[in-house]
Scaffold this active site. Structure first.
Site, PDB file in Angstrom:
ATOM      1  N   GLU A  62       0.803  -1.219   0.000  1.00 42.01           N
ATOM      2  CA  GLU A  62       0.000   0.000   0.000  1.00 42.01           C
ATOM      3  C   GLU A  62       0.842   1.277   0.000  1.00 42.01           C
ATOM      4  O   GLU A  62       0.297   2.374   0.159  1.00 42.01           O
ATOM      5  CB  GLU A  62      -0.923   0.004   1.222  1.00 42.01           C
ATOM      6  CG  GLU A  62      -1.849  -1.191   1.308  1.00 42.01           C
ATOM      7  CD  GLU A  62      -2.663  -1.170   2.587  1.00 42.01           C
ATOM      8  OE1 GLU A  62      -3.678  -0.457   2.607  1.00 42.01           O
ATOM      9  OE2 GLU A  62      -2.287  -1.850   3.548  1.00 42.01           O
ATOM     10  N   SER A  94      -6.283  -2.463   1.637  1.00 41.22           N
ATOM     11  CA  SER A  94      -6.506  -2.100   0.228  1.00 41.22           C
ATOM     12  C   SER A  94      -6.877  -3.296  -0.639  1.00 41.22           C
ATOM     13  O   SER A  94      -6.632  -3.318  -1.834  1.00 41.22           O
ATOM     14  CB  SER A  94      -5.272  -1.386  -0.353  1.00 41.22           C
ATOM     15  OG  SER A  94      -5.087  -0.155   0.284  1.00 41.22           O
ATOM     16  N   ASN A 121     -10.416   0.389   9.450  1.00 36.51           N
ATOM     17  CA  ASN A 121      -9.148   0.990   9.017  1.00 36.51           C
ATOM     18  C   ASN A 121      -8.830   2.147   9.954  1.00 36.51           C
ATOM     19  O   ASN A 121      -9.652   3.047  10.126  1.00 36.51           O
ATOM     20  CB  ASN A 121      -9.267   1.512   7.586  1.00 36.51           C
ATOM     21  CG  ASN A 121      -9.612   0.411   6.605  1.00 36.51           C
ATOM     22  OD1 ASN A 121      -8.758  -0.348   6.195  1.00 36.51           O
ATOM     23  ND2 ASN A 121     -10.884   0.309   6.245  1.00 36.51           N
ATOM     24  N   SER A 147     -10.362   8.787  -2.054  1.00 39.92           N
ATOM     25  CA  SER A 147     -10.688   8.103  -0.802  1.00 39.92           C
ATOM     26  C   SER A 147     -12.058   8.502  -0.258  1.00 39.92           C
ATOM     27  O   SER A 147     -12.578   9.588  -0.518  1.00 39.92           O
ATOM     28  CB  SER A 147      -9.610   8.389   0.241  1.00 39.92           C
ATOM     29  OG  SER A 147      -8.357   7.918  -0.190  1.00 39.92           O
TER      30      SER A 147
END
Length: 323
Positions: free
Chosen positions: A15, A165, A289, A298
Site C-alpha cells: 500500500e 486495500s 481501518n 478516498s
C-alpha cells in the site's frame, strides 16, 4: 510560532504508493498559517524528508529529527498516513511514543488489534457486533477444504488477515479454487481469514474525533463493478461511492451507532473508517481501518465534505487532537 508537522507516508507494504497519495493530500491542505508541514517517507530501507525541490534528507531514527541546510528540525507532531506496516499495525505508534512525539492516529495497542482481523472480531463479539462466519488458517496449516466449506459455505472470501486495500483477497465460488486462494492470501501475510459471503448493501462509516467530540460522518454506499470492493474498485474507478448511502434513516442511525460504539469501546483516536454489509437487513461488521485513505479517491474525505467539514479543518483538527 508554526508547529512543525511530519506527514508520515509510504510504509513497507503493497500500500506504499497509496499512502504517499494520502500524505501528499494532507501536505497540500494543512493550514499554512498554523503549520509547517514536512513530507516524511518511511520506507523499508530508509526514512527521509522530501524537500520541495525533491532533495531527500535522512531522518535521524534515534530521535526522529532531520538536518536540513545545517538546521536540525524537531517535529512537534506526526500526521500518520501510512497504510499497512509500520503505520497501521502499531509499530510506528510505539516508536513515536518512545521518542515522545504525539501522532494523529490511534495508540499502538489499538492499531495492532484492529490490523489483525481475527483478533478484532474476537474482541468485538462480547459487545454483540454481528460479523460473517469465520475460519482461520496459519501458514503451514493443512487446508481442509471440506471442513472449511462446511463452516463458511460457498461462495466465500479468502483474505490475508493483516493486510489492507484488498490485497490478498479472493472470492471463491468453487471448492477446487479454495486452496489456490489461500496461497494468494499467504503472499501478503502468514495468517488467513476465510469468511462466509454476506449478500447485501455494503457501506462505509467514518468516525473521527472532531473538535473534542466523537463524530460519525455521513455513510457511504459502495457499489462495485467487480465481484467485490477490490483494489480496482477502490483506486481505479471501478466502483460507485454514494454519499449519503441509499439506506433508510433507521439503518443509517444503526450503522453509525455501531461504528461509534466500536470506536468508543476500543478507545480509538484520530480517523477510522469501518466497513459493514447489511445482510438480512442487519449491519454486519467487516473491518476497521485506522489510517484510512485521504487521497482524492478516498472515502473519508468525501464523507467529511458531505458533513460540511473542509479538508483544512479535518486535518487541522486531527493535529490539535493529537496535542
Amino acid at each position: 510560532m508554526k508547529k512543525k508537522i511530519a506527514i508520515a507516508m509510504g510504509g513497507y507494504s503493497s500500500e506504499s504508493r497509496i499512502s504517499i497519495n494520502s500524505g501528499n493530500m494532507v501536505y497540500k491542505n494543512l493550514d499554512p498559517a498554523l503549520y509547517e508541514p514536512y513530507r516524511v517517507h518511511i520506507m523499508q530501507n530508509e526514512w527521509f524528508v522530501v524537500a520541495d525541490d525533491g532533495t531527500p534528507y535522512p531522518i535521524n531514527k534515534s530521535n526522529f529529527t532531520v538536518k536540513i541546510h545545517d538546521n536540525v528540525i524537531v517535529f512537534d507532531c506526526v500526521f500518520n498516513t501510512i497504510h499497512g506496516t509500520p503505520g497501521e499495525n502499531g509499530l510506528l505508534q510505539a516508536y513515536l511514543n518512545l521518542v515522545g512525539i504525539p501522532q494523529t492516529s490511534c495508540d499502538f495497542y489499538q492499531a495492532a488489534l484492529t490490523f489483525n482481523k481475527r483478533d478484532l472480531i474476537s474482541v468485538l463479539k462480547p459487545y454483540g457486533i454481528k460479523t460473517a462466519v469465520n475460519y482461520f488458517l496459519n501458514k503451514g496449516d493443512e487446508v481442509k477444504v471440506d471442513e472449511i466449506i462446511k463452516r463458511v459455505g460457498l461462495p466465500c472470501f479468502v483474505k490475508a488477515n493483516k493486510a489492507g486495500s484488498s490485497f490478498g483477497i479472493t472470492k471463491v465460488k468453487e471448492a477446487k479454487d479454495l486452496e489456490q486462494a489461500t496461497k494468494v492470501a499467504f503472499k501478503e501475510d502468514d495468517e488467513v481469514i476465510i469468511e462466509s459471503f454476506l449478500d447485501g448493501t455494503e457501506v462505509s462509516v467514518g468516525v473521527i474525533t472532531y473538535k473534542g467530540k466523537i463524530l460519525a460522518l455521513p455513510v457511504t454506499e459502495i457499489v462495485s463493478e467487480n465481484e467485490f470492493f477490490d483494489y480496482e474498485a477502490k483506486y481505479l474507478g471501478k466502483s460507485q461511492e454514494i454519499t449519503p448511502a441509499r439506506i433508510s434513516k433507521e439503518q443509517t442511525k444503526e450503522v453509525q451507532n455501531i461504528a461509534k460504539l466500536i470506536y468508543s469501546k476500543l478507545k480509538m483516536k484520530g480517523f477510522t473508517r469501518s466497513e459493514f454489509i447489511f445482510h438480512n437487513d442487519q449491519a454486519h461488521f467487516i473491518e476497521m481501518n485506522t489510517t484510512p485513505g485521504l487521497s482524492e479517491a478516498s472515502i473519508l474525505p468525501q464523507q467529511a465534505t458531505a458533513a460540511g467539514i473542509s479538508l483544512k479543518d479535518l486535518f487541522g483538527s486531527a493535529v490539535e487532537a493529537a496535542f
